[in-house]
Design an enzyme around this catalytic site. Structure first.
Site, PDB file in Angstrom:
ATOM      1  N   ARG A  76       0.821  -1.214   0.000  1.00 56.52           N
ATOM      2  CA  ARG A  76       0.000   0.000   0.000  1.00 56.52           C
ATOM      3  C   ARG A  76       0.855   1.263   0.000  1.00 56.52           C
ATOM      4  O   ARG A  76       0.607   2.203  -0.750  1.00 56.52           O
ATOM      5  CB  ARG A  76      -0.948   0.009   1.198  1.00 56.52           C
ATOM      6  N   ARG A 102     -10.049   1.556  -2.388  1.00 56.18           N
ATOM      7  CA  ARG A 102      -8.898   1.208  -1.551  1.00 56.18           C
ATOM      8  C   ARG A 102      -8.815   2.186  -0.392  1.00 56.18           C
ATOM      9  O   ARG A 102      -9.101   3.377  -0.564  1.00 56.18           O
ATOM     10  CB  ARG A 102      -7.605   1.314  -2.365  1.00 56.18           C
ATOM     11  N   ASN A 118     -14.478  12.290  -0.070  1.00 56.25           N
ATOM     12  CA  ASN A 118     -15.041  11.007  -0.498  1.00 56.25           C
ATOM     13  C   ASN A 118     -16.559  11.127  -0.506  1.00 56.25           C
ATOM     14  O   ASN A 118     -17.127  11.952   0.211  1.00 56.25           O
ATOM     15  CB  ASN A 118     -14.631   9.883   0.458  1.00 56.25           C
ATOM     16  N   HIS A 120     -20.038   8.667  -0.062  1.00 59.09           N
ATOM     17  CA  HIS A 120     -20.460   7.347   0.410  1.00 59.09           C
ATOM     18  C   HIS A 120     -21.989   7.259   0.313  1.00 59.09           C
ATOM     19  O   HIS A 120     -22.681   8.212   0.692  1.00 59.09           O
ATOM     20  CB  HIS A 120     -20.015   7.146   1.866  1.00 59.09           C
ATOM     21  N   GLU A 153      -8.017   8.831   8.458  1.00 63.79           N
ATOM     22  CA  GLU A 153      -7.377   7.502   8.412  1.00 63.79           C
ATOM     23  C   GLU A 153      -8.387   6.367   8.578  1.00 63.79           C
ATOM     24  O   GLU A 153      -8.074   5.223   8.316  1.00 63.79           O
ATOM     25  CB  GLU A 153      -6.302   7.360   9.501  1.00 63.79           C
TER      26      GLU A 153
HETATM   27  C1  GRF Z   1     -20.836   5.370  -5.440  1.00 59.46           C
HETATM   28  O1  GRF Z   1     -22.018   4.796  -4.956  1.00 59.46           O
HETATM   29  C2  GRF Z   1     -20.073   6.044  -4.329  1.00 59.46           C
HETATM   30  O2  GRF Z   1     -20.904   6.587  -3.347  1.00 59.46           O
HETATM   31  C3  GRF Z   1     -19.270   4.897  -3.764  1.00 59.46           C
HETATM   32  O3  GRF Z   1     -18.887   4.130  -4.881  1.00 59.46           O
HETATM   33  C4  GRF Z   1     -19.845   4.320  -5.923  1.00 59.46           C
HETATM   34  C5  GRF Z   1     -19.085   4.770  -7.124  1.00 59.46           C
HETATM   35  O4  GRF Z   1     -19.898   4.896  -8.260  1.00 59.46           O
HETATM   36  N1  GRF Z   1     -18.149   5.387  -2.989  1.00 59.46           N
HETATM   37  P1  GRF Z   1     -19.321   5.572  -9.578  1.00 59.46           P
HETATM   38  O5  GRF Z   1     -18.071   4.750  -9.961  1.00 59.46           O
HETATM   39  O6  GRF Z   1     -18.977   6.996  -9.278  1.00 59.46           O
HETATM   40  O7  GRF Z   1     -20.399   5.422 -10.605  1.00 59.46           O
END
Ligand code: GRF
Length: 214
Positions: A76, A102, A118, A120, A153
Site C-alpha cells: 500500500r 482502496r 469522499n 459514500h 485515516e
Molecule cells: C458510489 O455509490 C459512491 O458513493 C461509492 O462508490 C460508488 C461509485 O460509483 N463510494 P461511480 O463509480 O462513481 O459510478
C-alpha cells in the site's frame, strides 16, 4: 508550457480524481465543470488503480489526463507514494475519491490535509463500508442517502461536508435504491466541491460550518 506553469496560468483549482470503476461521480463532476456549476475548478488528472476501469476510459474520451497506477501485487505504501507523486506532478489542490475502492494510508491522508473528499452512499455514520444500499434494506431503515466527507485515516469517518436524504420505498431492491441514491450523489459531490473550494467554511470539532456573509 509545463504542468506547473499551466496550473499557475489557469488560476483554477485543480482536482485530482481517484476511481476504481464505473466513474459516474467523476462524470458528474466533469459535467458540472463543463456547465459552469464549478466555475473555479478544472480536472487536472484522473487516476485509477484498475487499468480497465470504465471511468478511466470516460476520462480519456474527454481528453483528460488519465493515469492507471495498478495496485495489484504492491505494498500500500509504495502504491500510495506513486499516486501522491502523480497528484503532485499535476499540481492538484483537491483530491476527490469517486468510487475508489482502496483505503488510503496515513501518509496519503497527511500529504493532503483536509484536501481529500469522499462520497459514500449512506447517511454516515450509519451504514459505513461496502454495499451500503443492501445494508439499508437489511436493517430496514426508512431513509438513507449519501454523504460527502473529508477523508481521514478511518473508513468512512472524516468530517461531514454535506448529506442528501433518500427515502427507502417498500418496493426497493438494492439496485433501485442505489439508482436513486446515485442521482443525489451526482448533485451532492459537485455542491460539496464548490463549498470546499470557496474556502468559506470553518471546522469546529467534527462540525463543518459554512461562513455566511453578514
Ligand atoms: C458510489 O455509490 C459512491 O458513493 C461509492 O462508490 C460508488 C461509485 O460509483 N463510494 P461511480 O463509480 O462513481 O459510478
Amino acid at each position: 508550457m509545463s504542468a506547473p506553469e499551466r496550473a499557475e496560468a489557469s488560476g483554477r483549482k485543480r482536482l485530482g480524481i481517484l476511481l476504481s470503476g464505473r466513474g459516474s461521480n467523476f462524470v458528474a463532476i466533469a459535467d458540472a465543470i463543463a456547465d459552469d456549476r464549478l466555475p473555479g475548478a478544472e480536472i487536472a488528472v484522473v487516476i485509477s488503480n484498475k487499468a480497465d476501469a470504465p471511468g478511466l476510459a470516460a476520462a480519456r474520451a474527454r481528453n483528460l489526463n488519465a493515469v492507471s497506477i495498478e495496485a495489484r501485487g504492491r505494498k500500500r505504501a509504495e502504491h500510495d507514494a506513486e499516486i501522491i507523486a502523480c497528484l503532485r506532478e499535476h499540481q492538484v489542490d483537491l483530491v476527490c475519491l469517486a468510487g475508489y475502492m482502496r483505503l488510503l494510508s496515513q501518509e496519503f491522508v497527511a500529504a493532503f490535509p483536509q484536501r481529500i473528499l469522499n462520497i459514500h452512499p449512506s447517511l454516515l455514520p450509519a451504514l459505513p463500508g461496502l454495499d451500503a444500499q443492501q445494508q439499508a434494506l437489511d436493517y430496514g431503515v426508512k431513509v438513507t442517502g449519501c454523504t460527502v466527507h473529508f477523508v481521514d485515516e478511518q473508513l468512512d469517518h472524516g468530517i461531514i461536508i454535506l448529506q442528501k436524504v433518500v427515502p427507502v420505498q417498500d418496493e426497493d431492491n438494492a439496485d433501485t435504491l442505489a439508482t436513486r441514491i446515485l442521482q443525489q450523489e451526482h448533485i451532492a459531490y459537485a455542491e460539496a466541491i464548490a463549498r470546499v473550494l470557496s474556502g468559506q467554511y470553518r471546522i469546529t470539532g467534527r462540525r463543518y460550518l459554512l461562513d455566511h456573509a453578514s
